[in-house]
Write an enzyme that holds these catalytic residues in place. Structure first.
Site, mmCIF file in Angstrom:
data_model
loop_
_atom_site.group_PDB
_atom_site.id
_atom_site.type_symbol
_atom_site.label_atom_id
_atom_site.label_comp_id
_atom_site.label_asym_id
_atom_site.label_seq_id
_atom_site.Cartn_x
_atom_site.Cartn_y
_atom_site.Cartn_z
ATOM 1 N N HIS A 23 0.828 -1.202 0.000
ATOM 2 C CA HIS A 23 0.000 0.000 0.000
ATOM 3 C C HIS A 23 0.867 1.259 0.000
ATOM 4 O O HIS A 23 1.614 1.484 0.954
ATOM 5 C CB HIS A 23 -0.889 -0.048 1.257
ATOM 6 C CG HIS A 23 -1.785 1.120 1.421
ATOM 7 N ND1 HIS A 23 -1.635 2.026 2.449
ATOM 8 C CD2 HIS A 23 -2.845 1.538 0.699
ATOM 9 C CE1 HIS A 23 -2.581 2.938 2.361
ATOM 10 N NE2 HIS A 23 -3.326 2.675 1.312
ATOM 11 N N GLU A 50 0.640 -0.620 -4.766
ATOM 12 C CA GLU A 50 -0.500 0.288 -4.934
ATOM 13 C C GLU A 50 0.036 1.702 -4.895
ATOM 14 O O GLU A 50 0.970 1.999 -4.126
ATOM 15 C CB GLU A 50 -1.507 0.079 -3.796
ATOM 16 C CG GLU A 50 -2.804 0.889 -3.939
ATOM 17 C CD GLU A 50 -2.884 2.182 -3.148
ATOM 18 O OE1 GLU A 50 -3.914 2.859 -3.226
ATOM 19 O OE2 GLU A 50 -1.899 2.541 -2.448
ATOM 20 N N HIS A 65 -0.757 10.970 -2.501
ATOM 21 C CA HIS A 65 -2.061 10.594 -1.963
ATOM 22 C C HIS A 65 -3.009 11.762 -1.695
ATOM 23 O O HIS A 65 -4.151 11.771 -2.161
ATOM 24 C CB HIS A 65 -1.894 9.774 -0.673
ATOM 25 C CG HIS A 65 -3.215 9.332 -0.112
ATOM 26 N ND1 HIS A 65 -3.930 10.083 0.803
ATOM 27 C CD2 HIS A 65 -3.971 8.240 -0.372
ATOM 28 C CE1 HIS A 65 -5.056 9.455 1.088
ATOM 29 N NE2 HIS A 65 -5.104 8.339 0.390
ATOM 30 N N GLU A 124 -4.525 3.734 -8.333
ATOM 31 C CA GLU A 124 -5.758 4.319 -7.795
ATOM 32 C C GLU A 124 -5.882 5.756 -8.278
ATOM 33 O O GLU A 124 -5.016 6.591 -7.985
ATOM 34 C CB GLU A 124 -5.762 4.268 -6.258
ATOM 35 C CG GLU A 124 -7.075 4.834 -5.736
ATOM 36 C CD GLU A 124 -7.136 5.047 -4.231
ATOM 37 O OE1 GLU A 124 -6.360 4.430 -3.474
ATOM 38 O OE2 GLU A 124 -7.984 5.864 -3.833
HETATM 39 O O1 G3P Z 1 -6.706 1.352 -2.755
HETATM 40 C C1 G3P Z 1 -6.725 1.000 -1.407
HETATM 41 C C2 G3P Z 1 -6.472 2.200 -0.541
HETATM 42 O O2 G3P Z 1 -5.297 2.808 -0.989
HETATM 43 C C3 G3P Z 1 -7.612 3.179 -0.592
HETATM 44 O O3 G3P Z 1 -7.498 4.185 0.344
HETATM 45 O O4 G3P Z 1 -6.963 6.450 1.091
HETATM 46 O O5 G3P Z 1 -5.232 4.665 1.251
HETATM 47 O O6 G3P Z 1 -5.872 5.614 -0.955
HETATM 48 P P1 G3P Z 1 -6.342 5.272 0.428
HETATM 49 MG MG MG Z 2 -4.737 4.427 -2.337
#
Ligand code: G3P
Ligand code: MG
Length: 266
Positions: A23, A50, A65, A124
């Site tokens: 992540h 990710e 992010h 994402e």
């Molecule tokens: O894609 C999973 C996760 O990354 C979604 O939440 O806020 O960490 O981008 P966030």
């Molecule tokens: Mg994310």
């Protein structure tokens, strides 16, 4: 799981059956969403990284992010107000540890150049970058880059903004796209209905939202599902028992170790 759903091909052998997704990279150990975090994740055995995509003011997909630069860089205010050149002048490592001072916000292209042939990528698309535009928007910009790097069967796109899911599937029905379960946009609808409506290939969901009702719905519809963000071994273990397709973690080495242990006990 059925052939209806397209998942990214992994470059790494994944005989344990649960996909380890780092992540924002191995973000427990490196500044999140940086090349250091992505390279670190690959070294620690992650099968997918990710990352989050926003657009610079001159329209370049960059990996970051938050909509605002404070906290995870030396900048201030909205990232979307900065050109790529201005963003590249910022520091994206010192906030985490001064040993990482001097590293920069990567572009999506830089990450793809590293990942191609090495590791699958979950891209994402942040809601702030998504518009009503089906073509020429962040979806198309990212898809074209992915194609350029030969990664179109090795990525999983995702977004909390369901417009992005529709746009991507209209641009390329074969590219794997996950719907990031968004409670406020979903009302009482279960993931199975949403995945069908948006022609998605998978559902990504917070472990907090992964209750019995939604789990049963995902399983009965044969929908691949990826659960975020889990750094606690007990919670990882429960998700392995539940048969999830993959887990997002900031600690890919820990998840690998838990999967090894879990497999021994089956
Ligand atoms: O894609 C999973 C996760 O990354 C979604 O939440 O806020 O960490 O981008 P966030
Ligand atoms: Mg994310």
């Amino acid at each position: 799981m059925t052939d209806r759903y397209r998942l990214p091909a992994l470059y790494k052998h994944n005989e344990d059956g649960c996909i380890v997704i780092a992540h924002r990279g191995a973000s427990a150990y490196y500044p999140e969403n940086t090349m250091a975090a992505f390279k670190g994740a690959e070294e620690l055995g992650a099968e997918m990284i990710e990352l989050d995509v926003l657009l610079s003011s001159d329209g370049v997909p960059v990996v970051f992010h938050d909509a605002k630069l404070e906290g995870h860089s030396s900048g201030k205010g909205l990232l979307s107000g900065y050109t790529l050149r201005q963003l590249k002048a910022l520091d994206a490592g010192a906030w985490f540890d001064k040993g990482f001072k001097g590293i920069h916000i990567p572009t999506l292209e830089e990450v793809l150049a590293f990942a191609a042939g090495t590791i699958a990528v979950n891209i994402e698309l942040k809601t702030e970058a998504v518009t009503d535009r089906g073509s020429g928007g962040v979806e198309e910009k990212c898809l074209r880059l992915v194609e350029e790097y030969g990664m179109d069967r090795h990525v999983l796109f995702s977004s909390f903004d369901y417009r992005a899911v529709s746009h991507l599937k209209a641009l390329d029905p074969a590219v794997p796209v996950a719907l990031l379960y968004n409670r406020s946009a979903s009302g009482k609808r279960l993931p199975g209905e949403l995945v069908k409506q948006y022609k998605a290939d998978a559902c990504n969901m917070s472990y907090r939202q992964f209750n019995t009702k939604r789990r049963r719905d995902l399983n009965s519809n044969g929908i691949p599902h990826f659960i975020y963000t889990v750094d606690h071994p007990n919670r990882m273990w429960k998700l392995l028992d539940a048969g999830v397709t993959g887990i997002f973690t900031n600690k890919p080495d820990l998840l690998k170790a838990v999967i090894d242990q879990w497999r021994k006990e089956q």
